[in-house]
Design a protein around this motif. Structure first.
Motif, short mmCIF file in Angstrom:
data_model
loop_
_atom_site.label_atom_id
_atom_site.label_comp_id
_atom_site.label_asym_id
_atom_site.label_seq_id
_atom_site.Cartn_x
_atom_site.Cartn_y
_atom_site.Cartn_z
N GLY A 1 -44.68 7.92 64.97
CA GLY A 1 -44.62 7.00 63.82
C GLY A 1 -44.30 7.51 62.44
O GLY A 1 -43.76 6.81 61.83
N HIS A 2 -44.76 8.82 62.16
CA HIS A 2 -44.41 9.41 60.95
C HIS A 2 -43.11 9.59 60.91
O HIS A 2 -42.53 9.09 59.62
CB HIS A 2 -45.12 10.98 60.98
CG HIS A 2 -44.95 11.45 59.93
ND1 HIS A 2 -45.99 11.66 58.62
CD2 HIS A 2 -43.92 12.15 59.24
CE1 HIS A 2 -45.45 12.35 57.61
NE2 HIS A 2 -44.12 12.78 57.95
N TRP A 3 -42.45 10.11 61.80
CA TRP A 3 -41.04 10.22 61.81
C TRP A 3 -40.21 8.87 61.64
O TRP A 3 -39.57 8.83 60.63
CB TRP A 3 -40.33 10.78 63.24
CG TRP A 3 -39.05 11.17 63.13
CD1 TRP A 3 -38.44 12.45 62.63
CD2 TRP A 3 -37.75 10.28 63.26
NE1 TRP A 3 -37.40 12.37 62.78
CE2 TRP A 3 -36.58 11.15 63.18
CE3 TRP A 3 -37.64 9.16 63.68
CZ2 TRP A 3 -35.30 10.49 63.15
CZ3 TRP A 3 -36.36 8.50 63.82
CH2 TRP A 3 -35.18 9.31 63.51
N LEU B 1 -41.48 6.05 59.96
CA LEU B 1 -41.51 5.48 58.68
C LEU B 1 -40.84 6.56 57.67
O LEU B 1 -40.16 6.26 56.75
CB LEU B 1 -42.99 5.80 58.37
CG LEU B 1 -43.98 4.78 59.07
CD1 LEU B 1 -45.50 5.00 58.55
CD2 LEU B 1 -43.45 3.35 58.31
N ASP B 2 -40.68 7.73 57.91
CA ASP B 2 -39.75 8.81 57.17
C ASP B 2 -38.24 8.44 57.31
O ASP B 2 -37.44 8.30 56.32
CB ASP B 2 -39.97 10.22 57.35
CG ASP B 2 -41.32 10.72 56.79
OD1 ASP B 2 -41.91 10.10 56.08
OD2 ASP B 2 -41.57 12.07 56.79
N PHE B 3 -38.02 7.94 58.71
CA PHE B 3 -36.67 7.61 58.88
C PHE B 3 -36.40 6.06 57.96
O PHE B 3 -35.12 6.05 57.42
CB PHE B 3 -36.64 7.24 60.11
CG PHE B 3 -35.40 6.26 60.72
CD1 PHE B 3 -34.13 6.65 60.60
CD2 PHE B 3 -35.78 4.94 61.22
CE1 PHE B 3 -32.93 5.76 60.78
CE2 PHE B 3 -34.87 4.18 61.34
CZ PHE B 3 -33.29 4.36 61.43
N SER C 1 -40.19 20.74 61.41
CA SER C 1 -41.22 19.84 60.89
C SER C 1 -40.67 18.40 60.99
O SER C 1 -41.56 17.35 61.19
CB SER C 1 -41.75 19.97 59.64
OG SER C 1 -40.77 19.68 58.66
N HIS C 2 -39.31 18.12 60.92
CA HIS C 2 -39.19 16.45 60.96
C HIS C 2 -37.90 15.94 61.45
O HIS C 2 -37.26 15.09 61.24
CB HIS C 2 -38.77 16.20 59.35
CG HIS C 2 -40.11 15.80 58.54
ND1 HIS C 2 -40.91 16.94 58.10
CD2 HIS C 2 -40.52 14.68 58.16
CE1 HIS C 2 -41.84 16.29 57.52
NE2 HIS C 2 -41.79 14.93 57.38
N SER C 3 -37.46 16.80 62.61
CA SER C 3 -36.36 16.12 63.58
C SER C 3 -37.38 15.33 64.67
O SER C 3 -38.43 15.75 64.71
CB SER C 3 -35.81 17.30 64.44
OG SER C 3 -36.50 17.70 65.47
N GLY D 1 -48.15 4.77 53.62
CA GLY D 1 -47.76 4.18 54.87
C GLY D 1 -48.29 5.28 56.12
O GLY D 1 -48.53 4.59 57.17
N HIS D 2 -48.13 6.45 55.93
CA HIS D 2 -48.73 7.29 56.85
C HIS D 2 -50.19 7.27 57.19
O HIS D 2 -50.75 7.01 58.29
CB HIS D 2 -48.41 8.82 56.54
CG HIS D 2 -46.90 9.28 56.55
ND1 HIS D 2 -46.00 8.47 57.51
CD2 HIS D 2 -46.10 9.83 55.55
CE1 HIS D 2 -44.72 8.94 57.29
NE2 HIS D 2 -44.82 9.85 55.96
N PHE D 3 -50.80 7.04 56.05
CA PHE D 3 -52.08 6.84 56.22
C PHE D 3 -52.51 5.15 56.68
O PHE D 3 -53.44 5.00 57.51
CB PHE D 3 -53.09 6.86 54.74
CG PHE D 3 -53.09 8.24 54.33
CD1 PHE D 3 -54.03 8.94 54.94
CD2 PHE D 3 -52.06 8.80 53.42
CE1 PHE D 3 -54.13 10.55 54.36
CE2 PHE D 3 -52.24 10.29 52.85
CZ PHE D 3 -53.07 11.02 53.44
N PRO E 1 -46.22 16.06 60.59
CA PRO E 1 -45.10 16.63 59.91
C PRO E 1 -45.20 17.29 58.53
O PRO E 1 -44.59 18.47 58.29
CB PRO E 1 -44.00 15.72 60.10
CG PRO E 1 -44.44 14.74 61.33
CD PRO E 1 -45.97 14.80 61.06
N ASP E 2 -45.85 16.58 57.74
CA ASP E 2 -46.20 16.91 56.39
C ASP E 2 -47.21 17.80 56.12
O ASP E 2 -47.27 18.59 55.10
CB ASP E 2 -46.76 15.82 55.45
CG ASP E 2 -45.40 14.68 55.37
OD1 ASP E 2 -44.14 15.05 55.79
OD2 ASP E 2 -45.59 13.61 54.81
N LEU E 3 -48.13 18.20 57.33
CA LEU E 3 -48.85 19.22 57.29
C LEU E 3 -48.04 20.62 57.69
O LEU E 3 -48.49 21.91 56.98
CB LEU E 3 -49.97 18.95 58.27
CG LEU E 3 -51.32 18.45 57.94
CD1 LEU E 3 -51.97 17.92 58.94
CD2 LEU E 3 -51.92 18.88 56.82
ZN LIG Z 1 -42.87 13.45 56.39
#
Ligand SMILES: [Zn+2]
Length: 225
Positions: free
Chosen positions: A102-104, A106-108, A66-68, A4-6, A31-33
């Motif tokens: 958008g990464h956040w 999708l993770d949400f 990294s993820h808030s 999804g992130h890609f 965030p995942d880096l």
């Molecule tokens: Zn993530």
């Protein structure tokens, strides 16, 4: 989320066709880096806990930096600002910052309620990962749509641009399949180092292949040497 992130990075080619696919990959994965580095440094916490959700054996105990949502927006803004400073394309900078946010999002959608709004703030998550079938279906659909948008926005300059692009997309699907079917990882250290090394290799591959493609609207005399 993985594919999804890609997918969002590929789709962003439509909005920012001159931005390198490698740069778009990095923004969508930002965030995942950062996360593996913060895990390895002991700043953020995760545990291998098979069954925590159906999809992943990882339990994300704490990842406020990294993820808030607030810090991800700040990382994205910083990433966009550095890109603007080097390339002077404001639209691309906005797209890159939006990819991080958008990464956040999708993770949400994927995670159970472990995604903080800000460090120490309330945690949210819709829990798509409680169903493996639904997760795979959503990610594959997003990935197909993203690839289609990237293909419609760019064209190959040469064979590497065509076949490298196809091979990279196939590699991502294979990595996803391996991830879905493999046993739990041996340690969080392994997750961290494999995660950051793998992400950097994918960013580098995307940047390399991107140099063999061009925006489809810009072909012609102006682009010939
Ligand atoms: Zn993530």
């Amino acid at each position: 989320m993985f594919l999804g992130h890609f997918a969002t990075a590929y789709a962003a080619k439509r909005l920012a066709p001159r931005a390198s696919l490698g740069t778009l990959f990095a923004a969508a994965q930002l965030p995942d880096l950062l996360w593996p580095v913060l895990i390895a440094g002991g700043v953020e916490k995760a545990t291998i806990a098979p069954g925590d959700t159906a999809f992943t054996p990882l339990r994300f105990d704490s990842y406020p930096i990294s993820h808030s949502l607030v810090t991800v927006a700040a990382w994205g803004a910083a990433f966009g600002a550095v890109h603007f400073w080097r390339k002077r394309r404001p639209r691309d900078a906005v797209v890159l910052a939006a990819l991080a946010v958008g990464h956040w999002v999708l993770d949400f959608v994927s995670h159970r309620p472990d995604m903080p709004l800000w460090p120490g703030g309330p945690k949210l998550g819709l829990g798509l990962w409680n169903s493996v079938a639904a997760t795979v279906a959503v990610e594959l659909a997003l990935f197909a749509a993203g690839l289609w948008l990237a293909l419609s926005a760019t064209r190959a300059r040469d064979r590497l641009g065509r076949w490298g692009f196809a091979a990279l997309a196939a590699l991502l699907v294979l990595l996803y399949a391996a991830n879905v079917t493999s046993p739990p990882p041996p340690s969080m250290e392994a997750v961290a180092w494999v995660g950051v090394a793998g992400a950097l290799v994918l960013v580098a591959l995307a940047a390399w292949i991107d140099r063999h493609r061009e925006p489809s609207g810009l072909r012609g005399a102006a682009f010939r040497p």
